[in-house]
Design a protein around this motif. Structure first.
Motif, PDB file in Angstrom:
ATOM      1  N   LEU A  59       2.580   6.307  -7.389  1.00  0.00           N
ATOM      2  CA  LEU A  59       1.739   5.976  -6.232  1.00  0.00           C
ATOM      3  C   LEU A  59       2.598   5.488  -5.067  1.00  0.00           C
ATOM      4  CD1 LEU A  59      -1.215   4.263  -8.135  1.00  0.00           C
ATOM      5  CD2 LEU A  59      -1.210   6.539  -7.081  1.00  0.00           C
ATOM      6  N   THR A  60       3.623   4.699  -5.393  1.00  0.00           N
ATOM      7  CA  THR A  60       4.522   4.209  -4.333  1.00  0.00           C
ATOM      8  C   THR A  60       5.269   5.375  -3.679  1.00  0.00           C
ATOM      9  OG1 THR A  60       4.789   2.112  -5.505  1.00  0.00           O
ATOM     10  CG2 THR A  60       6.440   2.637  -3.839  1.00  0.00           C
ATOM     11  N   SER A  61       5.661   6.346  -4.491  1.00  0.00           N
ATOM     12  CA  SER A  61       6.405   7.480  -3.934  1.00  0.00           C
ATOM     13  C   SER A  61       5.540   8.287  -2.967  1.00  0.00           C
ATOM     14  CB  SER A  61       6.943   8.381  -5.047  1.00  0.00           C
ATOM     15  OG  SER A  61       5.921   9.190  -5.622  1.00  0.00           O
ATOM     16  N   ILE A  62       4.254   8.374  -3.276  1.00  0.00           N
ATOM     17  CA  ILE A  62       3.349   9.137  -2.410  1.00  0.00           C
ATOM     18  C   ILE A  62       3.186   8.409  -1.075  1.00  0.00           C
ATOM     19  CG2 ILE A  62       0.984  10.001  -2.167  1.00  0.00           C
ATOM     20  CD1 ILE A  62       0.941  10.261  -5.277  1.00  0.00           C
ATOM     21  N   LYS A  63       3.072   7.097  -1.155  1.00  0.00           N
ATOM     22  CA  LYS A  63       2.958   6.316   0.086  1.00  0.00           C
ATOM     23  C   LYS A  63       4.269   6.361   0.874  1.00  0.00           C
ATOM     24  CE  LYS A  63       1.090   2.292   2.182  1.00  0.00           C
ATOM     25  NZ  LYS A  63       0.395   1.015   2.014  1.00  0.00           N
ATOM     26  N   ARG A  64       5.381   6.234   0.172  1.00  0.00           N
ATOM     27  CA  ARG A  64       6.691   6.278   0.823  1.00  0.00           C
ATOM     28  C   ARG A  64       6.904   7.616   1.531  1.00  0.00           C
ATOM     29  NH1 ARG A  64      10.167   6.806  -3.469  1.00  0.00           N
ATOM     30  NH2 ARG A  64      10.165   8.990  -2.825  1.00  0.00           N
ATOM     31  N   ALA A  65       6.365   8.682   0.967  1.00  0.00           N
ATOM     32  CA  ALA A  65       6.509  10.004   1.574  1.00  0.00           C
ATOM     33  C   ALA A  65       5.722  10.112   2.877  1.00  0.00           C
ATOM     34  CB  ALA A  65       6.036  11.070   0.590  1.00  0.00           C
ATOM     35  N   GLY A  66       4.786   9.204   3.097  1.00  0.00           N
ATOM     36  CA  GLY A  66       4.077   9.213   4.381  1.00  0.00           C
ATOM     37  C   GLY A  66       2.560   9.192   4.279  1.00  0.00           C
ATOM     38  N   ALA A  67       2.025   9.140   3.061  1.00  0.00           N
ATOM     39  CA  ALA A  67       0.567   9.145   2.923  1.00  0.00           C
ATOM     40  C   ALA A  67      -0.008   7.774   3.272  1.00  0.00           C
ATOM     41  CB  ALA A  67       0.179   9.523   1.497  1.00  0.00           C
ATOM     42  N   ASP A  68      -1.063   7.783   4.068  1.00  0.00           N
ATOM     43  CA  ASP A  68      -1.786   6.544   4.368  1.00  0.00           C
ATOM     44  C   ASP A  68      -2.873   6.309   3.333  1.00  0.00           C
ATOM     45  OD1 ASP A  68      -0.597   6.159   7.125  1.00  0.00           O
ATOM     46  OD2 ASP A  68      -1.496   8.140   7.350  1.00  0.00           O
ATOM     47  N   LEU A  69      -3.366   7.405   2.776  1.00  0.00           N
ATOM     48  CA  LEU A  69      -4.462   7.335   1.814  1.00  0.00           C
ATOM     49  C   LEU A  69      -4.081   8.151   0.593  1.00  0.00           C
ATOM     50  CD1 LEU A  69      -7.283   8.109   4.384  1.00  0.00           C
ATOM     51  CD2 LEU A  69      -6.893   5.904   3.272  1.00  0.00           C
ATOM     52  N   ILE A  70      -4.459   7.651  -0.589  1.00  0.00           N
ATOM     53  CA  ILE A  70      -4.145   8.366  -1.824  1.00  0.00           C
ATOM     54  C   ILE A  70      -5.416   8.538  -2.641  1.00  0.00           C
ATOM     55  CG2 ILE A  70      -2.724   8.408  -3.907  1.00  0.00           C
ATOM     56  CD1 ILE A  70      -0.835   6.380  -2.524  1.00  0.00           C
ATOM     57  N   LEU A  71      -5.779   9.798  -2.854  1.00  0.00           N
ATOM     58  CA  LEU A  71      -6.888  10.073  -3.767  1.00  0.00           C
ATOM     59  C   LEU A  71      -6.287  10.091  -5.160  1.00  0.00           C
ATOM     60  CD1 LEU A  71      -7.188  12.061  -1.046  1.00  0.00           C
ATOM     61  CD2 LEU A  71      -9.414  12.425  -2.114  1.00  0.00           C
ATOM     62  N   THR A  72      -6.758   9.202  -6.030  1.00  0.00           N
ATOM     63  CA  THR A  72      -6.122   9.121  -7.340  1.00  0.00           C
ATOM     64  C   THR A  72      -7.064   8.628  -8.425  1.00  0.00           C
ATOM     65  OG1 THR A  72      -4.284   8.179  -8.609  1.00  0.00           O
ATOM     66  CG2 THR A  72      -5.146   6.818  -6.803  1.00  0.00           C
ATOM     67  N   TYR A  73      -6.936   9.278  -9.592  1.00  0.00           N
ATOM     68  CA  TYR A  73      -7.695   8.862 -10.776  1.00  0.00           C
ATOM     69  C   TYR A  73      -7.141   7.554 -11.338  1.00  0.00           C
ATOM     70  CZ  TYR A  73      -9.082  13.655 -10.124  1.00  0.00           C
ATOM     71  OH  TYR A  73      -9.551  14.813  -9.547  1.00  0.00           O
ATOM     72  N   HIS A  74      -5.953   7.151 -10.870  1.00  0.00           N
ATOM     73  CA  HIS A  74      -5.345   5.889 -11.303  1.00  0.00           C
ATOM     74  C   HIS A  74      -5.883   4.699 -10.509  1.00  0.00           C
ATOM     75  CE1 HIS A  74      -2.177   7.705 -13.768  1.00  0.00           C
ATOM     76  NE2 HIS A  74      -1.765   8.441 -12.773  1.00  0.00           N
ATOM     77  N   ALA A  75      -6.757   4.931  -9.535  1.00  0.00           N
ATOM     78  CA  ALA A  75      -7.099   3.870  -8.569  1.00  0.00           C
ATOM     79  C   ALA A  75      -7.547   2.572  -9.241  1.00  0.00           C
ATOM     80  CB  ALA A  75      -8.177   4.367  -7.606  1.00  0.00           C
ATOM     81  N   LYS A  76      -8.426   2.672 -10.243  1.00  0.00           N
ATOM     82  CA  LYS A  76      -8.939   1.445 -10.860  1.00  0.00           C
ATOM     83  C   LYS A  76      -7.831   0.686 -11.588  1.00  0.00           C
ATOM     84  CE  LYS A  76     -12.840   1.622 -13.128  1.00  0.00           C
ATOM     85  NZ  LYS A  76     -13.733   2.239 -14.139  1.00  0.00           N
ATOM     86  N   GLU A  77      -7.046   1.417 -12.373  1.00  0.00           N
ATOM     87  CA  GLU A  77      -5.946   0.767 -13.116  1.00  0.00           C
ATOM     88  C   GLU A  77      -4.931   0.151 -12.159  1.00  0.00           C
ATOM     89  OE1 GLU A  77      -4.579   3.591 -16.567  1.00  0.00           O
ATOM     90  OE2 GLU A  77      -5.393   4.764 -14.917  1.00  0.00           O
TER      91      GLU A  77
END
Ligand code: PBG
Length: 334
Positions: free
Chosen positions: A311-329
């Motif tokens: 998740l950190t890598s996706i944000k670091r790449a430039g995403a402001d928002l992440i759609l993810t099945y991991h969100a609750k965990e």
């Protein structure tokens, strides 16, 4: 500044190189120089809604992800809100499928009903609806099929109709995931003509024809019965083309642009962010989730650590928002 150079066995070179490790020596220092901070506010949690009552059925290829009836979905949304996650995205599985995906734009369809139910119980939760026909067509394609062609221009009219019924039910953001040409324009036009000028569009702008969607198609029961999606979704080999797709969606009225999948396309996320400076979303898709779950089940990785790293890598790449099945965990750890 000038550290006095000590004579030593190394001949005085031990202070002549840069010591990157200095700011890594303690947890406090590491957190002070950390460049990317994940936040619950980044997350959008996907949900699969099915007909019936008290249905909560785990998707076998996605441990922890369930198909849920409307009542269970509303209950889940309360939990999501209580965890501090601001938004969900909804996928619907209708009672009946047909050639033209009627269930998608039925004002009383599964999504239209669940949106009304959620907005009534938890009005502050941001409800995003996925706009596509693939869950609603008997052939599993994202639009109208004639011969072996998935026809663009009729399909986008139906998608616009679908988007309008979602907005009328109370959706806060409309998210077209089909990848047909002109759909953002068609949706923006119909929304504006019906007084929904303030409803944003989050377009799946650079969506690739990806093997990573496999488990989703079990969850959404949307596997194409013949052929594939390569005539509308993008070739994984291309990245200049992603910029053209994103540019077109912005010109047609997209407010948030998405890159999907996320992990094999971190470079695309970065290019999109740097080129357009738009709110940028990334979809950490089903296959990416399932791989983590499977490797954990086999005892091969530390699940929480790998999840947060991803998740950190996706944000670091430039995403402001992440759609993810991991969100609750992930929200529980933040
Ligand atoms: C299409 C849609 C898909 C996903 C989201 N919207 C599947 C597809 O294009 O076949 C995939 C999401 C995932 O894999 O998690 N409605």
């Amino acid at each position: 500044m000038n550290t006095p150079q000590k004579q030593s066995a190394l001949g005085g070179i031990e202070n002549s190189f840069r010591r990157h490790r200095r700011t890594r020596m303690t947890a406090a220092l590491r957190s002070m120089v950390r460049e990317t901070e994940l936040s619950k506010n980044d997350f959008i949690y996907p949900l699969f809604v099915v007909p019936g009552n008290k249905v909560k059925k785990e998707v076998s290829s996605m441990p922890g992800v369930f198909q849920m009836s409307i009542d269970e979905t509303v209950r889940e949304c309360v939990e999501v809100r209580n965890l501090g996650i601001p938004a969900i995205i909804l996928f619907g599985i209708p009672e009946h499928k047909d050639e033209v995906g009627s269930g998608a734009y039925d004002p009383n369809g599964i999504i239209q009903q669940v949106v009304r139910a959620i907005k009534k119980e938890i009005p502050e939760l941001v409800v995003i609806t996925d706009v596509c026909l693939c869950e609603y067509t008997s052939h599993g394609h994202c639009g109208i099929v004639k011969g072996d062609e998935i026809v663009n221009d009729i399909s986008i009219q139906l998608l616009a109709k679908e988007a309008l019924t979602h907005a009328q039910a109370g959706a806060d953001i409309i998210a077209p995931s089909d990848m047909f040409d002109g759909r953002v324009k068609a949706i923006r036009t119909i929304l504006d003509a019906n007084d929904f000028q303030n409803i944003p569009i989050m377009s799946y702008a650079a969506k690739y024809a990806s093997g990573f969607y496999g488990p989703f198609r079990e969850a959404a029961e949307s596997t194409p019965q013949f052929g594939d999606r390569r005539s509308h979704q993008m070739d994984p080999a291309n990245s200049d083309e992603a910029l053209r797709e994103v540019q077109t969606d912005i010109e047609e009225g997209a407010d948030i642009v998405m890159v999907k999948p996320a992990l094999s396309y971190l470079d695309v996320i970065r290019r999109v962010k740097d080129t357009f400076h738009m709110p940028t979303a990334a979809y950490n898709v089903s296959g990416e989730y399932s791989m983590v779950k499977a490797a954990f089940k086999l005892g091969w990785i530390d699940e929480q650590r790998v999840m947060m790293e991803i998740l950190t890598s996706i944000k670091r790449a430039g995403a402001d928002l992440i759609l993810t099945y991991h969100a609750k965990e992930a929200a529980k750890l933040l």
